[in-house]
Design a protein around this motif. Structure first.
Motif, mmCIF file in Angstrom:
data_model
loop_
_atom_site.group_PDB
_atom_site.id
_atom_site.type_symbol
_atom_site.label_atom_id
_atom_site.label_comp_id
_atom_site.label_asym_id
_atom_site.label_seq_id
_atom_site.Cartn_x
_atom_site.Cartn_y
_atom_site.Cartn_z
ATOM 1 N N THR A 12 7.147 3.665 -61.644
ATOM 2 C CA THR A 12 7.824 4.450 -62.683
ATOM 3 C C THR A 12 9.146 5.053 -62.279
ATOM 4 O OG1 THR A 12 5.954 4.236 -63.866
ATOM 5 C CG2 THR A 12 7.702 5.760 -64.893
ATOM 6 N N ALA A 13 8.899 5.864 -61.183
ATOM 7 C CA ALA A 13 9.868 6.867 -60.976
ATOM 8 C C ALA A 13 10.178 6.779 -59.360
ATOM 9 C CB ALA A 13 9.558 8.247 -61.370
ATOM 10 N N PRO A 14 10.595 5.721 -58.725
ATOM 11 C CA PRO A 14 10.522 5.754 -57.336
ATOM 12 C C PRO A 14 11.780 6.249 -56.699
ATOM 13 C CG PRO A 14 11.494 3.520 -58.607
ATOM 14 C CD PRO A 14 10.904 4.547 -59.315
ATOM 15 N N LYS A 15 12.584 6.822 -57.358
ATOM 16 C CA LYS A 15 13.770 7.595 -56.738
ATOM 17 C C LYS A 15 13.663 9.173 -56.869
ATOM 18 C CE LYS A 15 17.048 4.004 -57.646
ATOM 19 N NZ LYS A 15 17.273 3.417 -56.263
ATOM 20 N N ALA A 16 12.395 9.545 -57.305
ATOM 21 C CA ALA A 16 12.081 10.983 -57.531
ATOM 22 C C ALA A 16 11.888 11.479 -56.139
ATOM 23 C CB ALA A 16 11.107 11.157 -58.573
ATOM 24 N N PHE A 17 12.124 13.059 -56.066
ATOM 25 C CA PHE A 17 11.626 13.499 -54.735
ATOM 26 C C PHE A 17 10.341 13.886 -55.099
ATOM 27 C CE2 PHE A 17 16.077 14.289 -55.075
ATOM 28 C CZ PHE A 17 16.579 14.396 -53.624
ATOM 29 N N VAL A 18 9.358 13.678 -54.056
ATOM 30 C CA VAL A 18 7.910 13.887 -54.409
ATOM 31 C C VAL A 18 7.454 14.999 -53.430
ATOM 32 C CG1 VAL A 18 5.803 12.827 -54.286
ATOM 33 C CG2 VAL A 18 7.521 11.435 -54.879
ATOM 34 N N LEU A 19 6.941 15.999 -53.995
ATOM 35 C CA LEU A 19 6.201 17.219 -53.275
ATOM 36 C C LEU A 19 4.716 17.038 -53.519
ATOM 37 C CD1 LEU A 19 9.234 17.768 -53.829
ATOM 38 C CD2 LEU A 19 8.587 20.180 -54.088
ATOM 39 N N VAL A 20 4.092 16.762 -52.360
ATOM 40 C CA VAL A 20 2.579 16.853 -52.328
ATOM 41 C C VAL A 20 1.748 18.045 -51.775
ATOM 42 C CG1 VAL A 20 0.505 15.520 -51.393
ATOM 43 C CG2 VAL A 20 2.793 14.319 -51.686
ATOM 44 N N ASP A 47 -2.294 15.887 -66.882
ATOM 45 C CA ASP A 47 -3.760 15.814 -66.360
ATOM 46 C C ASP A 47 -4.382 15.065 -67.041
ATOM 47 O OD1 ASP A 47 -6.126 17.114 -65.374
ATOM 48 O OD2 ASP A 47 -4.723 18.830 -64.681
ATOM 49 N N ILE A 48 -5.620 14.864 -66.685
ATOM 50 C CA ILE A 48 -6.637 13.997 -67.071
ATOM 51 C C ILE A 48 -7.435 14.537 -68.404
ATOM 52 C CG2 ILE A 48 -6.859 12.397 -65.148
ATOM 53 C CD1 ILE A 48 -9.474 13.666 -64.461
ATOM 54 N N VAL A 49 -7.396 16.025 -68.411
ATOM 55 C CA VAL A 49 -8.221 16.526 -69.306
ATOM 56 C C VAL A 49 -7.176 17.142 -70.461
ATOM 57 C CG1 VAL A 49 -10.059 17.488 -67.742
ATOM 58 C CG2 VAL A 49 -7.847 18.786 -68.123
ATOM 59 N N PRO A 50 -7.757 16.925 -71.641
ATOM 60 C CA PRO A 50 -6.805 17.458 -72.952
ATOM 61 C C PRO A 50 -6.211 18.778 -72.870
ATOM 62 C CG PRO A 50 -9.043 16.302 -73.697
ATOM 63 C CD PRO A 50 -8.958 16.553 -72.248
ATOM 64 N N VAL A 51 -6.815 19.499 -72.190
ATOM 65 C CA VAL A 51 -6.299 20.976 -72.007
ATOM 66 C C VAL A 51 -4.969 21.105 -71.911
ATOM 67 C CG1 VAL A 51 -6.832 21.721 -70.008
ATOM 68 C CG2 VAL A 51 -7.136 23.662 -71.696
ATOM 69 N N VAL A 52 -4.382 20.174 -71.155
ATOM 70 C CA VAL A 52 -3.045 19.949 -70.925
ATOM 71 C C VAL A 52 -2.081 20.163 -71.883
ATOM 72 C CG1 VAL A 52 -2.527 17.489 -70.707
ATOM 73 C CG2 VAL A 52 -1.444 18.921 -69.178
ATOM 74 N N PHE A 53 -2.507 19.608 -73.056
ATOM 75 C CA PHE A 53 -1.651 19.861 -74.376
ATOM 76 C C PHE A 53 -1.528 21.336 -74.567
ATOM 77 C CE2 PHE A 53 -3.482 15.432 -74.968
ATOM 78 C CZ PHE A 53 -2.420 14.691 -74.862
ATOM 79 N N GLY A 54 -2.658 21.999 -74.499
ATOM 80 C CA GLY A 54 -2.655 23.386 -74.941
ATOM 81 C C GLY A 54 -1.641 23.996 -73.993
ATOM 82 N N GLU A 110 6.449 19.214 -72.571
ATOM 83 C CA GLU A 110 5.725 18.300 -73.203
ATOM 84 C C GLU A 110 4.419 17.822 -72.280
ATOM 85 O OE1 GLU A 110 6.000 14.211 -75.556
ATOM 86 O OE2 GLU A 110 7.709 14.788 -74.561
ATOM 87 N N GLY A 111 3.249 17.775 -72.717
ATOM 88 C CA GLY A 111 2.062 17.620 -71.907
ATOM 89 C C GLY A 111 1.604 16.175 -72.275
ATOM 90 N N PHE A 112 0.954 15.347 -71.288
ATOM 91 C CA PHE A 112 0.446 14.074 -71.289
ATOM 92 C C PHE A 112 -0.882 14.022 -70.778
ATOM 93 C CE2 PHE A 112 5.182 14.199 -71.158
ATOM 94 C CZ PHE A 112 5.480 13.314 -72.000
ATOM 95 N N THR A 113 -1.783 13.003 -71.091
ATOM 96 C CA THR A 113 -2.969 12.709 -70.481
ATOM 97 C C THR A 113 -2.896 11.304 -70.186
ATOM 98 O OG1 THR A 113 -4.176 12.199 -72.650
ATOM 99 C CG2 THR A 113 -4.385 14.488 -71.837
ATOM 100 N N LYS A 114 -3.759 10.577 -69.743
ATOM 101 C CA LYS A 114 -3.812 9.069 -69.492
ATOM 102 C C LYS A 114 -4.089 8.272 -70.640
ATOM 103 C CE LYS A 114 -8.969 9.227 -68.479
ATOM 104 N NZ LYS A 114 -9.848 8.924 -67.548
ATOM 105 N N ASP A 115 -4.346 8.839 -71.579
ATOM 106 C CA ASP A 115 -4.161 7.836 -72.767
ATOM 107 C C ASP A 115 -2.654 7.487 -73.343
ATOM 108 O OD1 ASP A 115 -7.149 8.130 -73.103
ATOM 109 O OD2 ASP A 115 -6.584 9.932 -74.400
ATOM 110 N N ASN A 116 -2.828 6.190 -73.868
ATOM 111 C CA ASN A 116 -1.453 5.692 -74.370
ATOM 112 C C ASN A 116 -0.254 5.850 -73.321
ATOM 113 O OD1 ASN A 116 -2.741 5.278 -77.081
ATOM 114 N ND2 ASN A 116 -2.319 7.621 -77.241
ATOM 115 N N ASP A 117 -0.627 5.253 -71.868
ATOM 116 C CA ASP A 117 0.330 5.397 -71.005
ATOM 117 C C ASP A 117 0.839 6.752 -70.683
ATOM 118 O OD1 ASP A 117 1.779 4.334 -68.719
ATOM 119 O OD2 ASP A 117 3.576 3.791 -70.025
ATOM 120 N N GLY A 118 0.206 7.939 -70.852
ATOM 121 C CA GLY A 118 0.945 9.152 -70.698
ATOM 122 C C GLY A 118 1.402 9.485 -69.408
ATOM 123 N N LYS A 151 8.456 9.033 -66.542
ATOM 124 C CA LYS A 151 9.756 8.219 -66.574
ATOM 125 C C LYS A 151 10.915 9.457 -66.650
ATOM 126 C CE LYS A 151 12.112 5.311 -70.182
ATOM 127 N NZ LYS A 151 12.112 4.804 -71.398
ATOM 128 N N GLY A 152 12.150 9.062 -65.603
ATOM 129 C CA GLY A 152 13.193 9.881 -65.693
ATOM 130 C C GLY A 152 12.971 11.067 -64.762
#
Length: 336
Positions: A110-118, A34-41, A56-64, A70-71
């Motif tokens: 990054t993950a072109p072979k993944a199943f994508v659910l919109v 998510d773009i908001v840091p609360v995702v870590f919590g 594991e949580g990620f934001t847009k920082d550091n190529d999150g 990935k994978g």
């Protein structure tokens, strides 16, 4: 080993969806972005639940975003702004289209072979956006791209059970819902319900029940009095559909569910559906889909419908066509 990713995991849909995915024993790794840091919590909170998935949580920082993707085996996208009172799903397009486009670019690279659910609304337009981005990056696999329309199916099952007068059968009720995922494009085939409606039901009752399924989201928006839209029921529906995809990946056969898909995902099945619809103008349609290890295995026929449902289909086609074209045009519009 299945890695699931939720994009927009800190939002109203994203948090309960992430919770439900964490409780799925088929998932071994769960990445939350998510773009908001609360995702870590959110990630730490979920990581305390005693199920196999590592969270594991990620934001847009550091190529999150790239690290989260990935994978990935399956990516669920609830990212975007919620619908507010007086706002149609079409209104959402102006905001959510850009969000979905950028996420699609990241998935394609990054993950072109993944199943994508919109899930991000309006699905009738956001799914075509993802498809166009994937085409531009030459990674489009129509068998692996899905618009999640499961909430319409869940509502139909619940409301039919209410009409029957026995909510205990709601999980067993099966009502195919075809078309799209907004208003008049939602076509519940009540005539094909696995459970018969009461014998004394009138055509007016059927019309009212159909309308309630089509505009059930408005009930939630009104009841929340401007504070949000359908989040918990959407999270449930998204998790239910994701589980079907994972079970198919794992080799389970015979899984059938409606989903908004690109009709080239099964060309022979699509030809039958197009003939039933009486049009070749639609690239996408929510069909009864049989899932397999590679995604869409078969697009199943619409089947016999009532004269009332024939009218619903005719009313839906031009609206759906416009929604799809809007998404496609958003990606392909000349840059100023």
């Amino acid at each position: 080993m299945v890695k699931a990713v939720v994009l927009g995991a800190a939002g109203g849909i994203g948090q309960p969806l992430s919770l439900l995915l964490k409780t799925n024993p088929l998932i071994s790794e769960l990445s939350l972005f998510d773009i908001v840091p609360v995702v870590f919590g959110v990630a730490v909170d979920l990581s305390h639940i005693a199920t196999p998935a590592k969270v594991e949580g990620f934001t847009k920082d550091n190529d999150g975003l790239g690290k989260a993707l990935k994978g990935a085996d399956i990516i669920v996208i609830p990212a975007g702004v919620p619908r507010k009172p007086g706002m149609t799903r079409d209104d959402l397009f102006k905001i959510n289209a850009g969000i979905v486009r950028d996420l699609a670019v990241a998935i394609a690279t990054t993950a072109p072979k993944a199943f994508v659910l919109v899930i991000s609304n309006p699905v009738n337009s956001t799914v075509p956006i993802v498809a166009e981005i994937f085409k531009q990056h030459e990674v489009f696999d129509p068998k692996k791209l899905f618009g999640v329309t499961t909430l319409d199916v869940v509502r139909a099952s619940t409301f039919v059970a209410e009409k029957i007068g026995d909510l205990s059968v709601s999980t067993a009720v099966r009502v195919p819902v075809i078309g799209g995922h907004s208003g008049v494009t939602i076509i519940p085939l009540l005539s094909q319900s696995s459970h018969s409606l009461p014998a004394n039901i009138t055509q007016d009752d059927i019309a009212a029940l159909t309308n309630r399924i089509q505009f059930g989201g408005d009930e939630v928006v009104k009841a929340k009095d401007g504070t949000g839209s359908a989040t918990l029921s959407m999270a449930y529906a998204g998790a239910e559909f994701a589980e079907k995809i994972i079970r198919a990946i794992k080799g389970e056969v015979g899984l059938v569910t409606p989903s908004f898909v690109h009709l080239t995902s099964d060309k022979s099945g699509a030809e039958v559906v197009k003939e039933e619809l009486g049009t070749n103008e639609l690239e996408f349609f929510s069909c009864k889909v049989q899932l397999g290890a590679t995604g869409v295995e078969k697009i199943l026929p619409i089947g016999e419908v009532s004269s009332f449902e024939e009218g619903l289909i005719k009313a839906a086609i031009p609206e759906l066509k416009g929604n799809i074209e809007k998404g496609t045009a958003f990606v392909n519009a000349p840059k100023l």
